[in-house]
Design an enzyme around this catalytic site. Sequence first.
Site, PDB file in Angstrom:
ATOM      1  N   THR A  71      24.893  99.692 -63.180  1.00 28.77           N
ATOM      2  CA  THR A  71      25.102  99.750 -64.636  1.00 28.77           C
ATOM      3  C   THR A  71      26.568 100.000 -64.963  1.00 28.77           C
ATOM      4  O   THR A  71      27.155  99.300 -65.791  1.00 28.77           O
ATOM      5  CB  THR A  71      24.225 100.866 -65.245  1.00 28.77           C
ATOM      6  OG1 THR A  71      22.852 100.590 -64.921  1.00 28.77           O
ATOM      7  CG2 THR A  71      24.386 100.927 -66.751  1.00 28.77           C
ATOM      8  N   GLN A 179      20.754  92.416 -57.268  1.00 27.91           N
ATOM      9  CA  GLN A 179      19.526  92.009 -56.566  1.00 27.91           C
ATOM     10  C   GLN A 179      19.816  91.062 -55.397  1.00 27.91           C
ATOM     11  O   GLN A 179      18.975  90.876 -54.525  1.00 27.91           O
ATOM     12  CB  GLN A 179      18.546  91.326 -57.536  1.00 27.91           C
ATOM     13  CG  GLN A 179      17.903  92.271 -58.543  1.00 27.91           C
ATOM     14  CD  GLN A 179      16.952  93.285 -57.910  1.00 27.91           C
ATOM     15  OE1 GLN A 179      16.435  93.087 -56.815  1.00 27.91           O
ATOM     16  NE2 GLN A 179      16.741  94.386 -58.592  1.00 27.91           N
ATOM     17  N   SER A 199      24.898  97.582 -56.305  1.00 27.51           N
ATOM     18  CA  SER A 199      24.279  98.891 -56.437  1.00 27.51           C
ATOM     19  C   SER A 199      23.692  99.308 -55.101  1.00 27.51           C
ATOM     20  O   SER A 199      23.172  98.478 -54.356  1.00 27.51           O
ATOM     21  CB  SER A 199      23.190  98.854 -57.506  1.00 27.51           C
ATOM     22  OG  SER A 199      22.517 100.093 -57.546  1.00 27.51           O
ATOM     23  N   THR A 237      36.567 112.794 -59.250  1.00 22.83           N
ATOM     24  CA  THR A 237      36.337 113.044 -57.829  1.00 22.83           C
ATOM     25  C   THR A 237      35.165 112.198 -57.351  1.00 22.83           C
ATOM     26  O   THR A 237      34.124 112.146 -57.999  1.00 22.83           O
ATOM     27  CB  THR A 237      36.071 114.541 -57.582  1.00 22.83           C
ATOM     28  OG1 THR A 237      37.191 115.274 -58.078  1.00 22.83           O
ATOM     29  CG2 THR A 237      35.873 114.831 -56.103  1.00 22.83           C
ATOM     30  N   CYS A 325      10.369 100.031 -69.606  1.00 20.91           N
ATOM     31  CA  CYS A 325       9.283 100.672 -70.323  1.00 20.91           C
ATOM     32  C   CYS A 325       9.881 101.789 -71.160  1.00 20.91           C
ATOM     33  O   CYS A 325      10.255 102.828 -70.652  1.00 20.91           O
ATOM     34  CB  CYS A 325       8.291 101.237 -69.323  1.00 20.91           C
ATOM     35  SG  CYS A 325       6.897 102.076 -70.052  1.00 20.91           S
TER      36      CYS A 325
HETATM   37  C1  LIG Z   1      19.013  97.805 -60.849  1.00 23.91           C
HETATM   38  C2  LIG Z   1      19.902  96.809 -61.480  1.00 23.91           C
HETATM   39  C3  LIG Z   1      21.052  97.191 -62.188  1.00 23.91           C
HETATM   40  C4  LIG Z   1      21.406  98.637 -62.438  1.00 23.91           C
HETATM   41  O1  LIG Z   1      21.866  99.281 -61.294  1.00 23.91           O
HETATM   42  P1  LIG Z   1      21.851 100.899 -61.247  1.00 23.91           P
HETATM   43  O2  LIG Z   1      22.521 101.229 -59.954  1.00 23.91           O
HETATM   44  O3  LIG Z   1      20.415 101.312 -61.309  1.00 23.91           O
HETATM   45  O4  LIG Z   1      22.638 101.368 -62.427  1.00 23.91           O
HETATM   46  C5  LIG Z   1      21.857  96.209 -62.717  1.00 23.91           C
HETATM   47  N1  LIG Z   1      21.561  94.911 -62.559  1.00 23.91           N
HETATM   48  C6  LIG Z   1      20.473  94.495 -61.892  1.00 23.91           C
HETATM   49  C7  LIG Z   1      20.221  93.044 -61.730  1.00 23.91           C
HETATM   50  C8  LIG Z   1      19.605  95.423 -61.339  1.00 23.91           C
HETATM   51  O5  LIG Z   1      18.514  95.006 -60.681  1.00 23.91           O
END
Ligand SMILES: *Cc1c(COP(=O)(O)O)cnc(C)c1O
Length: 380
Positions: A71, A179, A199, A237, A325
């Site tokens: 995010t 993903q 992520s 940090t 949700c």
């Molecule tokens: C899970 C996800 C995010 C968010 O990542 P976080 O590390 O949970 O903030 C962004 N984009 C996609 C496509 C995701 O599947």
Amino acid sequence: MSIYLDHAATTPIHPKVKEAMLPFLEDHFGNPSSIHAYGRTVRQAIDRARDQVAASIHADPGQLIFTSGGTEADNLALIGVAMAMREKGKDRVITTTVEHHAVLDTCQYLEKIGFQVIYVPVDRYGRVQTEELKRAIDDRTAIISVMYGNNEVGTLQPIEEIGQIAKERGVWFHTDAVQALGSEPLDVRKLPVDLLSLSSHKINGPKGVGALYIGRKVPLQPQMHGGMQERRRRAGTENVIGIVGFGQAAELAMANREEHRDTAQRCREAMLETWRQEGISFVVNGHPEHYLPHVLNVSFPGAETETLLMNLDLEGIACSSGSACTSGTLEVSHVLKAMGLPDELLRSAIRFSFGWGNTVEQVTEAAKTVARVVRRLTEQ
Ligand SMILES: *Cc1c(COP(=O)(O)O)cnc(C)c1O
């Protein structure tokens, strides 16, 4: 029976990742910015993790900024570049209707502060219409953001084609590859992308850590102020424990990518084959060819998403609607809506997503249970 089929939401931490993190919960507590030995040990660990994550996308370690997750990486990419480009008179942002909310809601924010955002539509498989995207580009366009693979339906976007278009028109290109990491061959030396989000917790790493790849010459206005960390582009940090875990997870994801894809594909096929044999009616949502094998979105006409999820939960099967949700009420998925799904399929869709720990035998058993529940709910 209990089976976790929601790996697109999050994944369990791999034991090797936990093992790599433990010393940093115990002895190695130093601040990486400190000059002394405590600090240096931790600095080295961050450097190593940066090498590991960079290697997973073939980037230079210096091109990666660690963030608090996917995010934040999406926010930093979009807001950071948009703000830097506004100074050059560019105030248009282009994205698609099927992005993750981390991109969509950021775009809404950009609209609020004066940017113009164009949301390019997708076809019935969730693939962006590149002709429409081309038409949306004008002289004031700062950045295009199109996700690599969709988290709800798994559809892969034509990233190379879009990247070429962006390059030809002199527009920066960002992709959310959260993903895709651990599934697709991500190579920023070949991919025409300028920024790419990652992520940790979607690849068996810890939550609360991610990274943004930033190509050379990409202008970026930092969004965090207060220190010189991350080459002055993200103050604060570092999340040392998280970063070390992310590094280990990225290395594992790289090493096991083929195996991961193969298992996901076999789980997917086993599920579909079981339902065919059971004779229940279902429709697969997403692209028939260009998809992430670990994401399987299906509609069961006559059943309702919420009821399905609750009944499957009672049977020990953890899956999801694929959409956020909020406040306990299930909203219809913006992705499925953008794909133009008829109401009946829109309201009966659920997402299964496979990952480390799933086996074909387990998934086949789960598919039989799903068939039983669907039959009961639809009186087939
Ligand atoms: C899970 C996800 C995010 C968010 O990542 P976080 O590390 O949970 O903030 C962004 N984009 C996609 C496509 C995701 O599947």
